[in-house]
Design an enzyme around this catalytic site. Structure first.
Site: not given
Lengths: 176, 104
Positions: B102-104
């Site tokens: 995931g990016c966050v």
């Protein structure tokens, strides 16, 4: 039959210790959609141990002005890449209709929330907690009559372009 | 799929060294993995690692630093103290899980 090869322990290269990689992201936009690219990249850079500075200028100041940071909006006006159904473009003639901005903003916020991505103020909280530095542009602050008291408490300073150049010597620059 | 032996444990790993088989991990192995990257596991580290393991089991995906904060209850700032510089990857490595996607 799977073949397996014996290897001596491979340890991921976490490259500990100070790297000299620095990244500076200039956030110049105040629309909700364009607030995110800078934040996502900053967060990922910090997660890789890269020193990260965010510089808010022009409309990007809205991302750090306390009275506006929760209310960033998004409009399809001028954004021809909105595709509500398949690949069809949302007609621009619909964009200025009353209520359209509010609706588009709501839709975008919902899509972002569905990915568990935080809203802009909380995202900046996380970025600062991860070691990110926030700076405001002096000229923009002067133009818009914004003072330090109007900004988030964790903004490190309102600095000039020259200060910014000094601060980011050798850094990779990203303009959004 | 490369196989390696770490302190008596035989495990499958990917090209970067992350474990690829959820069930090949145990808490003893975690100590070895942590030592490989210079981390001494304390109670706070274990809290994160156990959360990551149970969360992965439930969702099939490695939790990101954000999820470790909001669901796991360990603030991001603390994660950076416990696992300096690259917390996401380090936590996953020690917990025998894939890198977070995931990016966050």
């Amino acid at each position: 039959m799977t073949t397996t090869q014996e290897r001596t322990a491979i340890v991921p290269a976490f490259d500990d210790g100070p790297t000299d990689r620095t990244i500076a992201i200039i956030c110049s936009k105040g629309n909700l959609d364009m607030a995110y690219p800078g934040l996502i990249i900053a967060n990922s850079a910090l997660g890789e141990g890269v020193e990260t500075h965010l510089f808010f200028t022009f409309w990007g100041l809205d991302m750090i002005v306390k009275s506006r940071m929760r209310d960033l909006q998004f409009s399809p006006l001028g954004n021809t890449a909105m595709h509500p159904i398949g690949d069809a473009h949302l007609p621009q003639t619909l964009a200025p209709l009353p209520g359209m901005t509010a609706m588009a903003t709501r839709m975008l916020k919902k899509q972002i929330a569905e990915l568990d991505v935080p809203e802009v103020p909380e995202f900046l909280d996380q970025i600062v907690a991860a070691g990110g530095h926030l700076w405001a542009c002096r000229m923009s602050a002067d133009m818009m009559k914004v003072t330090a008291g109007d900004l988030r408490d964790d903004v490190e300073g309102i600095i000039s372009a020259a200060d910014f150049i000094e601060l980011t010597g050798g850094a990779q620059l990203l303009f959004i | 799929m490369p196989v390696t032996t770490l302190d008596g444990h035989t495990v499958h790993i990917d090209d970067e060294g992350f474990l690829t088989d959820y069930d090949e991990w145990d808490e003893d192995l975690a100590k070895v993995l942590a030592a490989n990257i210079g981390i001494d596991l304390g109670e706070e580290h274990w809290k994160v690692i156990r959360f990551l393991r149970s969360d992965y089991k439930e969702r099939g995906e490695t939790a990101t630093t954000r999820r470790v904060q909001t669901v796991g209850g360990v603030p991001v700032k603390e994660q950076f103290t416990l696992f300096p510089n690259k917390p996401g990857k380090k936590m996953a490595y020690i917990a025998g899980l894939p890198k977070p996607r995931g990016c966050v």
